[in-house]
Enzyme design. Structure first.
Site, PDB file in Angstrom:
ATOM      1  N   LYS A 105       0.842  -1.202   0.000  1.00  0.00           N
ATOM      2  CA  LYS A 105       0.000   0.000   0.000  1.00  0.00           C
ATOM      3  C   LYS A 105       0.880   1.256   0.000  1.00  0.00           C
ATOM      4  CE  LYS A 105      -3.893  -2.455   1.928  1.00  0.00           C
ATOM      5  NZ  LYS A 105      -4.778  -2.837   3.034  1.00  0.00           N
ATOM      6  N   ASP A 146     -11.387   2.518   3.084  1.00  0.00           N
ATOM      7  CA  ASP A 146     -11.706   1.097   2.919  1.00  0.00           C
ATOM      8  C   ASP A 146     -13.198   0.911   2.595  1.00  0.00           C
ATOM      9  OD1 ASP A 146      -9.662  -0.842   3.104  1.00  0.00           O
ATOM     10  OD2 ASP A 146      -9.445  -0.490   5.258  1.00  0.00           O
ATOM     11  N   GLN A 186      -5.110  -1.575   9.104  1.00  0.00           N
ATOM     12  CA  GLN A 186      -4.958  -2.903   8.521  1.00  0.00           C
ATOM     13  C   GLN A 186      -5.595  -3.961   9.423  1.00  0.00           C
ATOM     14  OE1 GLN A 186      -3.810  -3.454   5.444  1.00  0.00           O
ATOM     15  NE2 GLN A 186      -4.147  -5.636   5.610  1.00  0.00           N
TER      16      GLN A 186
HETATM   17  N1  GUN Z   1      -7.084  -7.003   5.562  1.00  0.00           N
HETATM   18  C1  GUN Z   1      -7.360  -7.788   4.479  1.00  0.00           C
HETATM   19  N2  GUN Z   1      -7.936  -7.058   3.499  1.00  0.00           N
HETATM   20  C2  GUN Z   1      -8.037  -5.798   3.969  1.00  0.00           C
HETATM   21  C3  GUN Z   1      -8.539  -4.588   3.418  1.00  0.00           C
HETATM   22  O1  GUN Z   1      -9.038  -4.522   2.290  1.00  0.00           O
HETATM   23  N3  GUN Z   1      -8.450  -3.493   4.227  1.00  0.00           N
HETATM   24  C4  GUN Z   1      -7.936  -3.538   5.472  1.00  0.00           C
HETATM   25  N4  GUN Z   1      -7.905  -2.402   6.174  1.00  0.00           N
HETATM   26  N5  GUN Z   1      -7.451  -4.642   6.014  1.00  0.00           N
HETATM   27  C5  GUN Z   1      -7.508  -5.766   5.257  1.00  0.00           C
END
Ligand code: GUN
Length: 281
Positions: free
Chosen positions: A53, A120, A97
């Site tokens: 990211k 998200d 996350q």
């Molecule tokens: N963990 C697995 N996929 C995601 C996601 O799309 N966003 C976040 N914040 N955590 C995750």
């Protein structure tokens, strides 16, 4: 003859497009676009996601602010951080996350993210707006899947779509997006009866189950579009999706590979959402 939907290629094209939009925004406003990424603990998969990211931010010209917190951090400390990011003008998007360590109350933490910074798209406000087909930040993975349909001019109008998996992150928002695109949607899950029959009626199948090679060729109608959101390891430890790709592909008009399908689209849509947050603020 099936056609592969190349997520890697589409993601690269979209990232270039997002970069030029971000550059234009920065030139016009004189401001940076900022994404805060919060990682608690040392889960190896989460570390890889967070690294990717941050790398994507660099690629498109978004400034990332990474917060690495100890796995035993107190709930109050995480809440304090999210509260301060919420009112920080440099921060356009906040991403925590997941999963968080068990001692933390994820729901309480996520609820502190204002919906305008919820890149998200997990908040009740954004999910509700999506449900009502109103402007919102849409969860990245299902939104990436919609971009894949669009890139191949796949018409969803009146089509039968089956989504397998009812998670808040993928399955439910996916079903909403397909509904908003005028598909007739069946949302299947672990308690669904006659899953095979339901899949056989589908023009579009989106698999988000989390079980290696679960979708077999005898579950797919000739000419169907098959989208594989899965990310699993097979019996030999090789990365694979929820779809038995080698056997299913010949029945499809379009199919996504794993890796190189939906995966690269998710982070791209996160960049897009962060850009949107900045332009809407
Ligand atoms: N963990 C697995 N996929 C995601 C996601 O799309 N966003 C976040 N914040 N955590 C995750």
């Amino acid at each position: 003859m099936y056609k592969l939907i190349d997520g890697k290629k589409l993601a690269a094209k979209m990232r270039a497009d997002i970069k030029s939009k971000v550059d234009e925004y920065k030139a016009a406003s004189g401001k940076e676009i900022g994404l805060a990424v919060v990682l608690v603990g040392e889960d190896p998969a989460s570390q890889v996601y967070v690294r990717n990211k941050i790398k994507a931010c660099e690629e498109v010209g978004i400034k990332s602010y990474a917060y690495y917190l100890d796995k035993e951090v107190a709930q109050s400390r995480v809440e304090e951080l999210i509260r301060s990011l919420s009112v920080d003008d440099k921060i356009n998007g906040i991403l925590v996350q997941l999963p968080l360590p068990r001692h933390l109350d994820s729901k309480k933490i996520l609820e502190l993210i204002p919906y305008a910074k919820d890149v998200d798209g997990f908040s009740a406000e954004n999910m509700g707006r999506l449900c009502m087909n109103e402007p919102c930040l849409v969860a990245c993975t299902p939104n990436g899947v919609m971009k894949m349909f669009e890139s191949e001019n796949i018409d969803l109008n009146g089509k039968n779509a089956v989504v397998i998996g009812r998670s808040n992150i993928v399955g439910k928002p996916m079903a909403m997006l397909l509904t908003n695109a005028n598909a007739t949607v069946t949302l299947c899950h672990s308690r669904t009866r006659d899953l095979k029959q339901k899949c056989l009626e589908a023009d579009v199948v989106v698999a988000a189950i989390g079980k290696a090679k679960f979708i077999k060729a005898d579950m797919i109608k000739d000419g169907a579009v098959v989208i594989d959101v899965g990310m699993n390891r097979d019996e030999n430890g090789k990365l694979c999706g929820d779809v038995d790709f080698e056997n299913v592909k010949e029945k499809c008009s379009f199919i996504t590979p794993v890796p190189g399908g939906v995966g690269p689209m998710t982070i791209t849509m996160l960049m897009y959402n962060t850009y949107l947050s900045a332009t809407r603020s």
